[in-house]
Design a protein around this motif. Structure first.
Motif, PDB file in Angstrom:
ATOM      1  N   ALA A  23       0.832  -1.207   0.000  1.00  0.00           N
ATOM      2  CA  ALA A  23       0.000   0.000   0.000  1.00  0.00           C
ATOM      3  C   ALA A  23       0.865   1.255   0.000  1.00  0.00           C
ATOM      4  O   ALA A  23       0.559   2.229  -0.705  1.00  0.00           O
ATOM      5  N   TYR A  24       1.952   1.234   0.767  1.00  0.00           N
ATOM      6  CA  TYR A  24       2.863   2.376   0.796  1.00  0.00           C
ATOM      7  C   TYR A  24       3.457   2.630  -0.588  1.00  0.00           C
ATOM      8  O   TYR A  24       3.565   3.775  -1.023  1.00  0.00           O
ATOM      9  N   GLN A  25       3.823   1.570  -1.279  1.00  0.00           N
ATOM     10  CA  GLN A  25       4.378   1.732  -2.625  1.00  0.00           C
ATOM     11  C   GLN A  25       3.355   2.334  -3.574  1.00  0.00           C
ATOM     12  O   GLN A  25       3.687   3.180  -4.393  1.00  0.00           O
ATOM     13  N   VAL A  26       2.105   1.917  -3.462  1.00  0.00           N
ATOM     14  CA  VAL A  26       1.061   2.477  -4.314  1.00  0.00           C
ATOM     15  C   VAL A  26       0.868   3.959  -4.010  1.00  0.00           C
ATOM     16  O   VAL A  26       0.762   4.781  -4.921  1.00  0.00           O
ATOM     17  N   VAL A  27       0.846   4.308  -2.730  1.00  0.00           N
ATOM     18  CA  VAL A  27       0.707   5.723  -2.346  1.00  0.00           C
ATOM     19  C   VAL A  27       1.892   6.524  -2.865  1.00  0.00           C
ATOM     20  O   VAL A  27       1.728   7.621  -3.425  1.00  0.00           O
ATOM     21  N   LEU A  28       3.080   5.998  -2.696  1.00  0.00           N
ATOM     22  CA  LEU A  28       4.284   6.695  -3.160  1.00  0.00           C
ATOM     23  C   LEU A  28       4.256   6.914  -4.671  1.00  0.00           C
ATOM     24  O   LEU A  28       4.566   8.006  -5.157  1.00  0.00           O
ATOM     25  N   LEU A  29       3.868   5.907  -5.415  1.00  0.00           N
ATOM     26  CA  LEU A  29       3.783   6.050  -6.872  1.00  0.00           C
ATOM     27  C   LEU A  29       2.689   7.030  -7.277  1.00  0.00           C
ATOM     28  O   LEU A  29       2.855   7.801  -8.221  1.00  0.00           O
ATOM     29  N   THR A  30       1.583   7.037  -6.547  1.00  0.00           N
ATOM     30  CA  THR A  30       0.495   7.972  -6.844  1.00  0.00           C
ATOM     31  C   THR A  30       0.935   9.411  -6.594  1.00  0.00           C
ATOM     32  O   THR A  30       0.690  10.298  -7.427  1.00  0.00           O
ATOM     33  N   VAL A  31       1.596   9.648  -5.487  1.00  0.00           N
ATOM     34  CA  VAL A  31       2.083  11.003  -5.175  1.00  0.00           C
ATOM     35  C   VAL A  31       3.136  11.436  -6.194  1.00  0.00           C
ATOM     36  O   VAL A  31       3.103  12.566  -6.682  1.00  0.00           O
ATOM     37  N   THR A  32       4.032  10.545  -6.536  1.00  0.00           N
ATOM     38  CA  THR A  32       5.056  10.872  -7.525  1.00  0.00           C
ATOM     39  C   THR A  32       4.422  11.211  -8.868  1.00  0.00           C
ATOM     40  O   THR A  32       4.813  12.173  -9.531  1.00  0.00           O
ATOM     41  N   GLY A  33       3.440  10.425  -9.266  1.00  0.00           N
ATOM     42  CA  GLY A  33       2.739  10.702 -10.519  1.00  0.00           C
ATOM     43  C   GLY A  33       2.007  12.028 -10.470  1.00  0.00           C
ATOM     44  O   GLY A  33       2.010  12.789 -11.451  1.00  0.00           O
ATOM     45  N   GLY A  34       1.378  12.328  -9.342  1.00  0.00           N
ATOM     46  CA  GLY A  34       0.680  13.611  -9.194  1.00  0.00           C
ATOM     47  C   GLY A  34       1.625  14.796  -9.295  1.00  0.00           C
ATOM     48  O   GLY A  34       1.321  15.795  -9.949  1.00  0.00           O
ATOM     49  N   VAL A  35       2.767  14.697  -8.660  1.00  0.00           N
ATOM     50  CA  VAL A  35       3.766  15.769  -8.740  1.00  0.00           C
ATOM     51  C   VAL A  35       4.229  15.947 -10.192  1.00  0.00           C
ATOM     52  O   VAL A  35       4.385  17.073 -10.669  1.00  0.00           O
ATOM     53  N   GLY A  36       4.401  14.842 -10.884  1.00  0.00           N
ATOM     54  CA  GLY A  36       4.795  14.920 -12.290  1.00  0.00           C
ATOM     55  C   GLY A  36       3.743  15.609 -13.142  1.00  0.00           C
ATOM     56  O   GLY A  36       4.059  16.437 -13.998  1.00  0.00           O
ATOM     57  N   VAL A  37       2.478  15.293 -12.904  1.00  0.00           N
ATOM     58  CA  VAL A  37       1.382  15.935 -13.649  1.00  0.00           C
ATOM     59  C   VAL A  37       1.352  17.427 -13.369  1.00  0.00           C
ATOM     60  O   VAL A  37       1.240  18.246 -14.290  1.00  0.00           O
ATOM     61  N   PHE A  38       1.453  17.807 -12.095  1.00  0.00           N
ATOM     62  CA  PHE A  38       1.461  19.231 -11.763  1.00  0.00           C
ATOM     63  C   PHE A  38       2.669  19.953 -12.365  1.00  0.00           C
ATOM     64  O   PHE A  38       2.557  21.103 -12.782  1.00  0.00           O
ATOM     65  N   ALA A  39       3.805  19.293 -12.423  1.00  0.00           N
ATOM     66  CA  ALA A  39       4.999  19.909 -13.028  1.00  0.00           C
ATOM     67  C   ALA A  39       4.794  20.149 -14.520  1.00  0.00           C
ATOM     68  O   ALA A  39       5.158  21.207 -15.041  1.00  0.00           O
ATOM     69  N   VAL A  40       4.195  19.195 -15.195  1.00  0.00           N
ATOM     70  CA  VAL A  40       3.926  19.356 -16.633  1.00  0.00           C
ATOM     71  C   VAL A  40       2.923  20.483 -16.859  1.00  0.00           C
ATOM     72  O   VAL A  40       3.109  21.322 -17.753  1.00  0.00           O
TER      73      VAL A  40
END
Length: 54
Positions: A23-40
């Protein structure tokens, strides 16, 4: 890179991980993906303004 690593290095499908670690890995990947989307989105916003208004 982090997202690709999460899916292809066997980490998410590793049977030795506890439910909480998975679950932690899924949360970490979701947050990382969200940061990437906001950066784009922010980069597109800055590029649309042009060099004069930066």
């Amino acid at each position: 890179m982090s997202i690709a690593s999460g899916f292809f290095d066997g980490g998410l499908g590793n049977t030795r991980l506890t439910g909480w670690l998975s679950a932690y890995q899924v949360v970490l990947l979701t947050v990382t993906g969200g940061v990437g989307v906001f950066a784009v989105l922010r980069a597109r916003q800055l590029l649309a303004r042009g060099p004069a208004s930066r």
